[in-house]
Design a protein around this motif. Sequence first.
Motif: not given
Length: 309
Positions: A103-111
Amino acid sequence: MSAIREGNSSTAGIAGVIRRRPLVSFFVLALGLSWVAWTPWILSRDGLGVWDYAFPRIFGTSQFTGMLFGAYVGPLGAAFIVTALTGGRAGLRVWVSRLLRWRVAPRWYAVALLAVPIAVLVLGTIASGGQVQAPSLVALALYVPALLLQMLTTGLAEEPGWRDFALPPLQERFGPLGAAAILGPLWGIWHLPLFLTEWGSWPDLTWLNVVEFVAFSALFNVVIMWLFNRSGQSLPIVMLFHVSLNNTVTVFWAEMFPTVGADQLQHVLLIGATVAAAITIALTRGRLGLPRTTPLVGRPAPEAAKIAA
């Protein structure tokens, strides 16, 4: 009875050394256990050919049967052993908690999912002089399943040890740049015996290939450390970032950039990692994403806290 007491004393002695020197013990075990487990593969026909047998092939390679066990038993096994001896159940819970930190901010999945593939494709386009071919439908269909397989193999075998276990106490003792100078090269050196197998294209390799790979590992680790720190020490994010590189190169490179050979690929990746590491260090002023509230080099903590922090 004497033999039993001597055995218990020996065990207690080893455990005592691990408790006194947890980081050194981890690195010794991570390299040693993997290298011992890889020895039969290295000596087989899939490597040096000293022993006249070959490992079974899965998906056209012997890496699953020859390499994977050693990869798991090294960093992952060493991290478990040292954490259990130094931190007990509490330490193991903290160690595993980072592995389950989805559960982390979606931007880190994008990165994690997009940054490396985009960078690799840009580098390939430059290296090929713009001679780019569209990937086949088979390659496109294989990308996600291969990524998941890489998560369960490369990602799970390596990251719980190198980044989850070793990185937090290294940063605490030596600061981000000091930790990078220790962890990155050791991560690269861990791979060295594999160059004597089909993984390292044996016997078609040179010392330059080996040196470049270790240098690439050290520099790529700088960027991984930044992502680890900025994502709240999320192992799933770090694993995705790591295996995105492996997967993009494996699935797409040969099809999209047929004029860029394996040797040139290593040059390209080293250049890309050098630029990325330099930018990361410059923009973070050497903190590599470590929160401002965290001292660059803190006071030594109790052993259990060192390992579990």
